[in-house]
Design a protein around this motif. Structure first.
Motif, mmCIF file in Angstrom:
data_model
loop_
_atom_site.group_PDB
_atom_site.id
_atom_site.type_symbol
_atom_site.label_atom_id
_atom_site.label_comp_id
_atom_site.label_asym_id
_atom_site.label_seq_id
_atom_site.Cartn_x
_atom_site.Cartn_y
_atom_site.Cartn_z
ATOM 1 N N LEU A 68 0.821 -1.216 0.000
ATOM 2 C CA LEU A 68 0.000 0.000 0.000
ATOM 3 C C LEU A 68 0.852 1.261 0.000
ATOM 4 C CD1 LEU A 68 -2.875 -1.124 2.379
ATOM 5 C CD2 LEU A 68 -2.851 -1.059 -0.136
ATOM 6 N N ARG A 69 1.969 1.230 0.706
ATOM 7 C CA ARG A 69 2.869 2.399 0.702
ATOM 8 C C ARG A 69 3.505 2.576 -0.665
ATOM 9 N NH1 ARG A 69 8.168 3.360 2.581
ATOM 10 N NH2 ARG A 69 8.304 1.262 3.420
ATOM 11 N N PHE A 70 3.934 1.459 -1.270
ATOM 12 C CA PHE A 70 4.494 1.525 -2.623
ATOM 13 C C PHE A 70 3.451 2.088 -3.590
ATOM 14 C CE2 PHE A 70 4.724 -0.603 -6.799
ATOM 15 C CZ PHE A 70 5.891 -0.011 -7.274
ATOM 16 N N ALA A 71 2.231 1.586 -3.506
ATOM 17 C CA ALA A 71 1.163 2.037 -4.400
ATOM 18 C C ALA A 71 0.917 3.534 -4.237
ATOM 19 C CB ALA A 71 -0.111 1.244 -4.126
ATOM 20 N N GLU A 72 0.861 3.975 -3.005
ATOM 21 C CA GLU A 72 0.610 5.390 -2.750
ATOM 22 C C GLU A 72 1.757 6.271 -3.240
ATOM 23 O OE1 GLU A 72 0.219 8.318 1.083
ATOM 24 O OE2 GLU A 72 -0.756 6.354 1.215
ATOM 25 N N GLU A 73 2.986 5.868 -2.939
ATOM 26 C CA GLU A 73 4.138 6.697 -3.288
ATOM 27 C C GLU A 73 4.414 6.739 -4.785
ATOM 28 O OE1 GLU A 73 7.646 5.939 -0.948
ATOM 29 O OE2 GLU A 73 6.499 6.013 0.926
ATOM 30 N N THR A 74 4.021 5.697 -5.506
ATOM 31 C CA THR A 74 4.319 5.657 -6.939
ATOM 32 C C THR A 74 3.092 5.873 -7.819
ATOM 33 O OG1 THR A 74 4.021 3.258 -7.073
ATOM 34 C CG2 THR A 74 6.258 4.085 -6.570
ATOM 35 N N GLY A 75 1.918 5.929 -7.202
ATOM 36 C CA GLY A 75 0.698 6.078 -7.990
ATOM 37 C C GLY A 75 0.336 4.828 -8.769
ATOM 38 N N THR A 76 0.812 3.687 -8.300
ATOM 39 C CA THR A 76 0.548 2.409 -8.959
ATOM 40 C C THR A 76 -0.595 1.704 -8.238
ATOM 41 O OG1 THR A 76 2.909 2.203 -9.454
ATOM 42 C CG2 THR A 76 1.582 0.200 -9.634
ATOM 43 N N PRO A 77 -1.680 1.397 -8.927
ATOM 44 C CA PRO A 77 -2.753 0.656 -8.254
ATOM 45 C C PRO A 77 -2.228 -0.686 -7.738
ATOM 46 C CG PRO A 77 -3.523 1.536 -10.341
ATOM 47 C CD PRO A 77 -2.027 1.741 -10.304
#
Length: 99
Positions: A68-77
């Motif tokens: 979830l942190r990766f998704a948020e920081e990179t804008g990747t669903p």
């Protein structure tokens, strides 16, 4: 629908972002290195091996808060991370085949 080359580029981009995300995090990087057994100075060489990028995505997917942190920081669903994993060589947990 995207052609195979552009799809491959898209999933590799997600995986490379994931590697950068892990490498830049002082808590995640040591854990990734310990789990994979890769030495820090060998990451560049290991990244050229089949299945390495899939392994990075598996690492991200294995821990929901990290995903979830990766998704948020990179804008990747988050769902795209799983799709990318399955599209990469050895990303389907099929360890019987060789490349």
């Amino acid at each position: 629908m995207a052609n195979a080359a552009s799809m491959r580029e898209e999933v590799e981009t997600i995986a490379v972002k994931a590697l950068g995300f892990v490498a830049a995090d002082p808590e995640l990087l040591p854990r990734f290195l310990a789990i994979t057994g890769i030495e820090a100075n060998a990451i560049r060489r290991a990244a050229a091996e089949p299945g390495f990028l899939a392994g990075v995505l598996q690492f991200i997917l294995a821990h929901e808060p990290t995903l979830l942190r990766f998704a948020e920081e990179t804008g990747t669903p988050p769902a795209d991370v799983g799709k990318a994993l399955r599209a990469l060589p050895l990303g389907n947990d099929d360890h019987e085949r060789s490349t």
